[in-house]
Design a protein around this motif. Structure first.
Motif, PDB file in Angstrom:
ATOM      1  N   LEU A   9     -58.868  -7.705 -60.267  1.00  0.00           N
ATOM      2  CA  LEU A   9     -57.910  -8.268 -61.218  1.00  0.00           C
ATOM      3  C   LEU A   9     -57.880  -7.485 -62.525  1.00  0.00           C
ATOM      4  CD1 LEU A   9     -58.383 -12.134 -60.835  1.00  0.00           C
ATOM      5  CD2 LEU A   9     -56.431 -10.760 -60.127  1.00  0.00           C
ATOM      6  N   VAL A  10     -59.037  -7.043 -62.980  1.00  0.00           N
ATOM      7  CA  VAL A  10     -59.086  -6.265 -64.225  1.00  0.00           C
ATOM      8  C   VAL A  10     -58.334  -4.951 -64.052  1.00  0.00           C
ATOM      9  CG1 VAL A  10     -60.622  -4.998 -65.778  1.00  0.00           C
ATOM     10  CG2 VAL A  10     -61.198  -7.321 -65.097  1.00  0.00           C
ATOM     11  N   VAL A  11     -58.584  -4.256 -62.953  1.00  0.00           N
ATOM     12  CA  VAL A  11     -57.936  -2.948 -62.731  1.00  0.00           C
ATOM     13  C   VAL A  11     -56.426  -3.105 -62.597  1.00  0.00           C
ATOM     14  CG1 VAL A  11     -57.718  -1.048 -61.092  1.00  0.00           C
ATOM     15  CG2 VAL A  11     -59.973  -1.854 -61.767  1.00  0.00           C
ATOM     16  N   VAL A  12     -55.978  -4.029 -61.752  1.00  0.00           N
ATOM     17  CA  VAL A  12     -54.536  -4.211 -61.554  1.00  0.00           C
ATOM     18  C   VAL A  12     -53.884  -4.697 -62.850  1.00  0.00           C
ATOM     19  CG1 VAL A  12     -52.796  -5.555 -60.305  1.00  0.00           C
ATOM     20  CG2 VAL A  12     -54.737  -4.588 -59.078  1.00  0.00           C
ATOM     21  N   GLY A  13     -54.557  -5.579 -63.564  1.00  0.00           N
ATOM     22  CA  GLY A  13     -54.011  -6.065 -64.822  1.00  0.00           C
ATOM     23  C   GLY A  13     -53.857  -4.967 -65.857  1.00  0.00           C
ATOM     24  N   LEU A  14     -54.862  -4.100 -65.961  1.00  0.00           N
ATOM     25  CA  LEU A  14     -54.759  -2.999 -66.923  1.00  0.00           C
ATOM     26  C   LEU A  14     -53.681  -1.999 -66.534  1.00  0.00           C
ATOM     27  CD1 LEU A  14     -58.503  -2.381 -67.838  1.00  0.00           C
ATOM     28  CD2 LEU A  14     -56.707  -3.339 -69.290  1.00  0.00           C
ATOM     29  N   VAL A  15     -53.516  -1.766 -65.235  1.00  0.00           N
ATOM     30  CA  VAL A  15     -52.435  -0.872 -64.789  1.00  0.00           C
ATOM     31  C   VAL A  15     -51.086  -1.481 -65.165  1.00  0.00           C
ATOM     32  CG1 VAL A  15     -51.278   0.050 -62.751  1.00  0.00           C
ATOM     33  CG2 VAL A  15     -53.747   0.258 -62.969  1.00  0.00           C
ATOM     34  N   LEU A  16     -50.917  -2.760 -64.903  1.00  0.00           N
ATOM     35  CA  LEU A  16     -49.645  -3.400 -65.268  1.00  0.00           C
ATOM     36  C   LEU A  16     -49.426  -3.398 -66.778  1.00  0.00           C
ATOM     37  CD1 LEU A  16     -49.395  -6.525 -62.936  1.00  0.00           C
ATOM     38  CD2 LEU A  16     -47.879  -4.554 -62.978  1.00  0.00           C
ATOM     39  N   ALA A  17     -50.479  -3.669 -67.533  1.00  0.00           N
ATOM     40  CA  ALA A  17     -50.331  -3.782 -68.983  1.00  0.00           C
ATOM     41  C   ALA A  17     -50.113  -2.439 -69.664  1.00  0.00           C
ATOM     42  CB  ALA A  17     -51.558  -4.465 -69.578  1.00  0.00           C
ATOM     43  N   LEU A  18     -50.770  -1.396 -69.176  1.00  0.00           N
ATOM     44  CA  LEU A  18     -50.772  -0.128 -69.906  1.00  0.00           C
ATOM     45  C   LEU A  18     -49.976   1.002 -69.254  1.00  0.00           C
ATOM     46  CD1 LEU A  18     -54.552  -0.144 -70.885  1.00  0.00           C
ATOM     47  CD2 LEU A  18     -52.607  -0.888 -72.269  1.00  0.00           C
ATOM     48  N   ALA A  19     -49.784   0.953 -67.939  1.00  0.00           N
ATOM     49  CA  ALA A  19     -49.193   2.118 -67.280  1.00  0.00           C
ATOM     50  C   ALA A  19     -47.802   1.882 -66.708  1.00  0.00           C
ATOM     51  CB  ALA A  19     -50.120   2.593 -66.157  1.00  0.00           C
ATOM     52  N   VAL A  20     -47.455   0.670 -66.400  1.00  0.00           N
ATOM     53  CA  VAL A  20     -46.154   0.405 -65.776  1.00  0.00           C
ATOM     54  C   VAL A  20     -45.094   0.271 -66.862  1.00  0.00           C
ATOM     55  CG1 VAL A  20     -44.839  -1.245 -64.382  1.00  0.00           C
ATOM     56  CG2 VAL A  20     -47.197  -0.708 -63.769  1.00  0.00           C
ATOM     57  N   THR A  21     -44.027   1.049 -66.691  1.00  0.00           N
ATOM     58  CA  THR A  21     -42.936   1.009 -67.666  1.00  0.00           C
ATOM     59  C   THR A  21     -41.666   0.410 -67.074  1.00  0.00           C
ATOM     60  OG1 THR A  21     -42.301   3.264 -67.063  1.00  0.00           O
ATOM     61  CG2 THR A  21     -43.808   2.996 -68.937  1.00  0.00           C
ATOM     62  N   ASP A  22     -41.687   0.039 -65.806  1.00  0.00           N
ATOM     63  CA  ASP A  22     -40.518  -0.585 -65.191  1.00  0.00           C
ATOM     64  C   ASP A  22     -40.333  -1.994 -65.738  1.00  0.00           C
ATOM     65  OD1 ASP A  22     -40.151   1.659 -63.669  1.00  0.00           O
ATOM     66  OD2 ASP A  22     -41.108   0.832 -61.875  1.00  0.00           O
ATOM     67  N   THR A  23     -39.135  -2.505 -65.592  1.00  0.00           N
ATOM     68  CA  THR A  23     -38.857  -3.855 -66.059  1.00  0.00           C
ATOM     69  C   THR A  23     -38.350  -4.695 -64.890  1.00  0.00           C
ATOM     70  OG1 THR A  23     -36.609  -3.240 -66.671  1.00  0.00           O
ATOM     71  CG2 THR A  23     -38.284  -3.128 -68.398  1.00  0.00           C
ATOM     72  N   GLN A  25     -36.289  -8.368 -64.470  1.00  0.00           N
ATOM     73  CA  GLN A  25     -35.548  -9.321 -65.283  1.00  0.00           C
ATOM     74  C   GLN A  25     -36.251 -10.677 -65.279  1.00  0.00           C
ATOM     75  OE1 GLN A  25     -31.476  -9.721 -64.126  1.00  0.00           O
ATOM     76  NE2 GLN A  25     -30.988 -11.134 -65.784  1.00  0.00           N
ATOM     77  N   GLY A  26     -36.557 -11.184 -66.462  1.00  0.00           N
ATOM     78  CA  GLY A  26     -37.179 -12.491 -66.610  1.00  0.00           C
ATOM     79  C   GLY A  26     -38.695 -12.481 -66.552  1.00  0.00           C
ATOM     80  N   ILE A  27     -39.314 -11.317 -66.288  1.00  0.00           N
ATOM     81  CA  ILE A  27     -40.777 -11.233 -66.198  1.00  0.00           C
ATOM     82  C   ILE A  27     -41.261 -10.117 -67.114  1.00  0.00           C
ATOM     83  CG2 ILE A  27     -42.751 -10.792 -64.695  1.00  0.00           C
ATOM     84  CD1 ILE A  27     -41.106 -11.848 -62.375  1.00  0.00           C
ATOM     85  N   ASP A  28     -42.192 -10.444 -67.977  1.00  0.00           N
ATOM     86  CA  ASP A  28     -42.801  -9.457 -68.861  1.00  0.00           C
ATOM     87  C   ASP A  28     -44.052  -8.909 -68.155  1.00  0.00           C
ATOM     88  OD1 ASP A  28     -43.763  -7.903 -70.889  1.00  0.00           O
ATOM     89  OD2 ASP A  28     -44.114  -9.558 -72.287  1.00  0.00           O
ATOM     90  N   LEU A  29     -43.942  -7.748 -67.538  1.00  0.00           N
ATOM     91  CA  LEU A  29     -45.047  -7.179 -66.750  1.00  0.00           C
ATOM     92  C   LEU A  29     -46.258  -6.869 -67.623  1.00  0.00           C
ATOM     93  CD1 LEU A  29     -43.197  -4.833 -64.236  1.00  0.00           C
ATOM     94  CD2 LEU A  29     -44.193  -7.081 -63.820  1.00  0.00           C
ATOM     95  N   THR A  30     -46.033  -6.527 -68.872  1.00  0.00           N
ATOM     96  CA  THR A  30     -47.151  -6.252 -69.771  1.00  0.00           C
ATOM     97  C   THR A  30     -47.980  -7.517 -69.991  1.00  0.00           C
ATOM     98  OG1 THR A  30     -45.867  -4.526 -70.859  1.00  0.00           O
ATOM     99  CG2 THR A  30     -47.793  -5.358 -72.032  1.00  0.00           C
ATOM    100  N   MET A  31     -47.321  -8.635 -70.219  1.00  0.00           N
ATOM    101  CA  MET A  31     -48.035  -9.894 -70.423  1.00  0.00           C
ATOM    102  C   MET A  31     -48.725 -10.345 -69.140  1.00  0.00           C
ATOM    103  SD  MET A  31     -49.097 -12.134 -72.447  1.00  0.00           S
ATOM    104  CE  MET A  31     -48.218 -11.660 -73.897  1.00  0.00           C
TER     105      MET A  31
END
Length: 80
Positions: A9-23, A25-31
């Motif tokens: 969960l930590v690894v996938v969460g950090l990848v989503l928060a810091l590395a993914v730039t896609d969007t 609609q209606g979901i904040d991937l960083t959060m």
């Protein structure tokens, strides 16, 4: 669940928060990533606490009295 799932969960969460730039609609991937990271860290902490609580030593002493009755004394010690 243990350390493995918490680390996942930590690894996938950090990848989503810091590395993914896609969007999406209606979901904040960083959060979502930060929430997954926080849940992973809490899961790792809970696993460490619960697994470490089982490392306590026990000393059980049974005393047999002259009338045949027995008394059991149990002492728990914490090993850190």
């Amino acid at each position: 669940m243990g350390y493995g799932f918490g680390g996942f969960l930590v690894v996938v969460g950090l990848v989503l928060a810091l590395a993914v730039t896609d969007t999406v609609q209606g979901i904040d991937l960083t959060m979502v990533g930060w929430i997954m990271t926080a849940v992973g860290v809490v899961l790792i902490a809970i696993t460490a606490i619960t697994w470490n609580s089982g490392r306590r030593a026990r000393n059980v002493q049974t005393v047999t009295h002259p009338d045949g009755s027995q008394t059991v004394h149990e002492n728990k010690t914490t090993n850190y």
